[in-house]
Write a protein that holds these residues in place. Structure first.
Motif, PDB file in Angstrom:
ATOM      1  N   GLN A   1       0.792  -1.226   0.000  1.00  0.00           N
ATOM      2  CA  GLN A   1       0.000   0.000   0.000  1.00  0.00           C
ATOM      3  C   GLN A   1       0.826   1.279   0.000  1.00  0.00           C
ATOM      4  O   GLN A   1       0.330   2.324  -0.390  1.00  0.00           O
ATOM      5  CB  GLN A   1      -0.994  -0.030   1.145  1.00  0.00           C
ATOM      6  CG  GLN A   1      -1.995  -1.140   0.875  1.00  0.00           C
ATOM      7  CD  GLN A   1      -3.125  -1.144   1.821  1.00  0.00           C
ATOM      8  OE1 GLN A   1      -2.944  -1.395   2.991  1.00  0.00           O
ATOM      9  NE2 GLN A   1      -4.294  -0.851   1.300  1.00  0.00           N
ATOM     10  N   VAL A   2       2.094   1.202   0.379  1.00  0.00           N
ATOM     11  CA  VAL A   2       2.955   2.391   0.297  1.00  0.00           C
ATOM     12  C   VAL A   2       3.366   2.670  -1.141  1.00  0.00           C
ATOM     13  O   VAL A   2       4.046   3.667  -1.411  1.00  0.00           O
ATOM     14  CB  VAL A   2       4.199   2.275   1.207  1.00  0.00           C
ATOM     15  CG1 VAL A   2       3.791   2.212   2.666  1.00  0.00           C
ATOM     16  CG2 VAL A   2       5.061   1.091   0.813  1.00  0.00           C
ATOM     17  N   LEU A   3       2.950   1.815  -2.072  1.00  0.00           N
ATOM     18  CA  LEU A   3       3.217   2.018  -3.491  1.00  0.00           C
ATOM     19  C   LEU A   3       1.977   2.518  -4.227  1.00  0.00           C
ATOM     20  O   LEU A   3       2.048   2.822  -5.418  1.00  0.00           O
ATOM     21  CB  LEU A   3       3.711   0.707  -4.128  1.00  0.00           C
ATOM     22  CG  LEU A   3       4.941   0.085  -3.462  1.00  0.00           C
ATOM     23  CD1 LEU A   3       5.231  -1.289  -4.071  1.00  0.00           C
ATOM     24  CD2 LEU A   3       6.139   1.002  -3.564  1.00  0.00           C
ATOM     25  N   ASP A   4       0.852   2.625  -3.539  1.00  0.00           N
ATOM     26  CA  ASP A   4      -0.412   3.076  -4.121  1.00  0.00           C
ATOM     27  C   ASP A   4      -0.509   4.596  -3.961  1.00  0.00           C
ATOM     28  O   ASP A   4      -0.523   5.106  -2.841  1.00  0.00           O
ATOM     29  CB  ASP A   4      -1.570   2.380  -3.398  1.00  0.00           C
ATOM     30  CG  ASP A   4      -2.931   2.735  -3.972  1.00  0.00           C
ATOM     31  OD1 ASP A   4      -3.259   3.943  -4.044  1.00  0.00           O
ATOM     32  OD2 ASP A   4      -3.686   1.811  -4.310  1.00  0.00           O
ATOM     33  N   GLU A   5      -0.564   5.326  -5.065  1.00  0.00           N
ATOM     34  CA  GLU A   5      -0.551   6.793  -5.013  1.00  0.00           C
ATOM     35  C   GLU A   5      -1.684   7.382  -4.178  1.00  0.00           C
ATOM     36  O   GLU A   5      -1.474   8.348  -3.440  1.00  0.00           O
ATOM     37  CB  GLU A   5      -0.583   7.372  -6.418  1.00  0.00           C
ATOM     38  CG  GLU A   5       0.714   7.184  -7.175  1.00  0.00           C
ATOM     39  CD  GLU A   5       0.677   7.795  -8.559  1.00  0.00           C
ATOM     40  OE1 GLU A   5      -0.143   8.712  -8.804  1.00  0.00           O
ATOM     41  OE2 GLU A   5       1.477   7.357  -9.397  1.00  0.00           O
ATOM     42  N   GLU A   6      -2.875   6.828  -4.287  1.00  0.00           N
ATOM     43  CA  GLU A   6      -4.007   7.348  -3.504  1.00  0.00           C
ATOM     44  C   GLU A   6      -3.794   7.137  -2.013  1.00  0.00           C
ATOM     45  O   GLU A   6      -4.066   8.014  -1.196  1.00  0.00           O
ATOM     46  CB  GLU A   6      -5.321   6.685  -3.927  1.00  0.00           C
ATOM     47  CG  GLU A   6      -5.983   7.338  -5.108  1.00  0.00           C
ATOM     48  CD  GLU A   6      -7.366   6.750  -5.313  1.00  0.00           C
ATOM     49  OE1 GLU A   6      -8.291   7.119  -4.548  1.00  0.00           O
ATOM     50  OE2 GLU A   6      -7.514   5.926  -6.234  1.00  0.00           O
ATOM     51  N   VAL A   7      -3.304   5.969  -1.648  1.00  0.00           N
ATOM     52  CA  VAL A   7      -3.040   5.665  -0.241  1.00  0.00           C
ATOM     53  C   VAL A   7      -1.914   6.554   0.281  1.00  0.00           C
ATOM     54  O   VAL A   7      -2.001   7.096   1.390  1.00  0.00           O
ATOM     55  CB  VAL A   7      -2.732   4.164  -0.044  1.00  0.00           C
ATOM     56  CG1 VAL A   7      -2.304   3.879   1.390  1.00  0.00           C
ATOM     57  CG2 VAL A   7      -3.951   3.315  -0.422  1.00  0.00           C
ATOM     58  N   VAL A   8      -0.857   6.728  -0.507  1.00  0.00           N
ATOM     59  CA  VAL A   8       0.251   7.606  -0.098  1.00  0.00           C
ATOM     60  C   VAL A   8      -0.259   9.030   0.117  1.00  0.00           C
ATOM     61  O   VAL A   8       0.095   9.691   1.099  1.00  0.00           O
ATOM     62  CB  VAL A   8       1.400   7.563  -1.130  1.00  0.00           C
ATOM     63  CG1 VAL A   8       2.411   8.679  -0.877  1.00  0.00           C
ATOM     64  CG2 VAL A   8       2.086   6.203  -1.086  1.00  0.00           C
ATOM     65  N   GLY A   9      -1.118   9.518  -0.775  1.00  0.00           N
ATOM     66  CA  GLY A   9      -1.697  10.857  -0.608  1.00  0.00           C
ATOM     67  C   GLY A   9      -2.490  10.969   0.684  1.00  0.00           C
ATOM     68  O   GLY A   9      -2.366  11.951   1.429  1.00  0.00           O
ATOM     69  N   ALA A  10      -3.298   9.957   0.972  1.00  0.00           N
ATOM     70  CA  ALA A  10      -4.085   9.961   2.214  1.00  0.00           C
ATOM     71  C   ALA A  10      -3.175   9.868   3.436  1.00  0.00           C
ATOM     72  O   ALA A  10      -3.440  10.486   4.470  1.00  0.00           O
ATOM     73  CB  ALA A  10      -5.084   8.809   2.205  1.00  0.00           C
ATOM     74  N   LEU A  11      -2.102   9.115   3.321  1.00  0.00           N
ATOM     75  CA  LEU A  11      -1.144   8.995   4.417  1.00  0.00           C
ATOM     76  C   LEU A  11      -0.466  10.334   4.687  1.00  0.00           C
ATOM     77  O   LEU A  11      -0.299  10.744   5.848  1.00  0.00           O
ATOM     78  CB  LEU A  11      -0.114   7.918   4.079  1.00  0.00           C
ATOM     79  CG  LEU A  11       0.920   7.572   5.141  1.00  0.00           C
ATOM     80  CD1 LEU A  11       0.252   7.135   6.436  1.00  0.00           C
ATOM     81  CD2 LEU A  11       1.834   6.476   4.622  1.00  0.00           C
ATOM     82  N   GLN A  12      -0.112  11.053   3.643  1.00  0.00           N
ATOM     83  CA  GLN A  12       0.502  12.372   3.810  1.00  0.00           C
ATOM     84  C   GLN A  12      -0.470  13.356   4.465  1.00  0.00           C
ATOM     85  O   GLN A  12      -0.081  14.140   5.334  1.00  0.00           O
ATOM     86  CB  GLN A  12       1.014  12.886   2.476  1.00  0.00           C
ATOM     87  CG  GLN A  12       2.205  12.085   1.972  1.00  0.00           C
ATOM     88  CD  GLN A  12       2.548  12.352   0.526  1.00  0.00           C
ATOM     89  OE1 GLN A  12       1.701  12.747  -0.275  1.00  0.00           O
ATOM     90  NE2 GLN A  12       3.807  12.121   0.166  1.00  0.00           N
ATOM     91  N   VAL A  13      -1.735  13.310   4.079  1.00  0.00           N
ATOM     92  CA  VAL A  13      -2.749  14.165   4.710  1.00  0.00           C
ATOM     93  C   VAL A  13      -2.896  13.802   6.185  1.00  0.00           C
ATOM     94  O   VAL A  13      -2.948  14.679   7.058  1.00  0.00           O
ATOM     95  CB  VAL A  13      -4.108  14.053   3.975  1.00  0.00           C
ATOM     96  CG1 VAL A  13      -5.235  14.708   4.775  1.00  0.00           C
ATOM     97  CG2 VAL A  13      -4.010  14.656   2.581  1.00  0.00           C
ATOM     98  N   ALA A  14      -2.944  12.507   6.475  1.00  0.00           N
ATOM     99  CA  ALA A  14      -3.069  12.061   7.872  1.00  0.00           C
ATOM    100  C   ALA A  14      -1.878  12.548   8.703  1.00  0.00           C
ATOM    101  O   ALA A  14      -2.054  12.995   9.843  1.00  0.00           O
ATOM    102  CB  ALA A  14      -3.182  10.533   7.928  1.00  0.00           C
TER     103      ALA A  14
END
Length: 192
Positions: free
Chosen positions: A91-104
């Motif tokens: 999941q750290v390779l999924d752009e949408e998940v990475v974006g949500a992680l950065q927001v979090a």
């Protein structure tokens, strides 16, 4: 050690076999907060383990993992809703998940990468057993995968903690020692 839970979320990332789910369970019990393990939720929803779904090349897997991860990363409104989120390896390779992680992270989530070396993961995952030479060099492939995965996690994580030769409780202690606790203290970007 029994530190305080983070205000919003603690997110654990790392390769398969580093102990994310086990450490999350220890911390969840200590802090009395919910553990949101993306792969466990996906397995419950789709009726099979993520490993089995990968082997079966289930077409629902990628989208379901993304949907569940995005829900887990939605930052809680109150400290009472704090949780530990365990992301699946890829999941750290999924752009949408990475974006949500950065927001979090910007909203207060603490991200901790758990790591282990090839020998330790091989032992934990049963890859240290005799095998046919026809399978190639699985340890070399695992080493390359671990390097690639760490390179993806490093810019996303506030800290990295090596789980080699540590019990889950010792790793949980190290996570507590480096986390931004509910009083707002922040650790520097560190490696342990």
């Amino acid at each position: 050690m029994s530190g305080e839970a983070p205000k919003s979320a603690l997110v654990l990332v790392g390769a398969s076999g580093v102990g994310k789910s086990t450490v999350a369970t220890v911390l969840g019990a200590r802090w009395r907060i919910r553990v949101f393990d993306v792969d466990e939720v996906v397995a419950d929803r789709l009726g099979a383990s993520v490993g089995d779904l990968v082997i079966a090349k289930d077409t629902r897997l990628e989208e379901e993992r993304r949907r569940v991860a995005l829900a887990g990363l939605a930052v809680p409104a109150t400290a009472e809703e704090a949780r530990i989120v365990v992301l699946g390896t890829s999941q750290v390779l999924d752009e949408e998940v990475v974006g949500a992680l950065q927001v979090a992270r910007r909203r207060g989530a603490q991200v901790v990468e758990l790591t282990a070396d090839t020998a330790e993961i091989s032992r934990r995952e049963g890859l240290n057993a005799p095998r046919s030479v026809g399978l190639g060099a699985p340890r070399a492939m695992l080493t390359a995968m671990l390097r690639t995965h760490h390179a993806a996690c490093e810019p996303l994580a506030d800290t990295s903690i090596d789980t080699c030769e540590r019990t889950p409780e010792q790793v949980a202690d190290a996570v507590e020692a480096t986390c931004r606790l509910s009083d707002g203290r922040n650790s520097a970007h560190s490696r342990q």
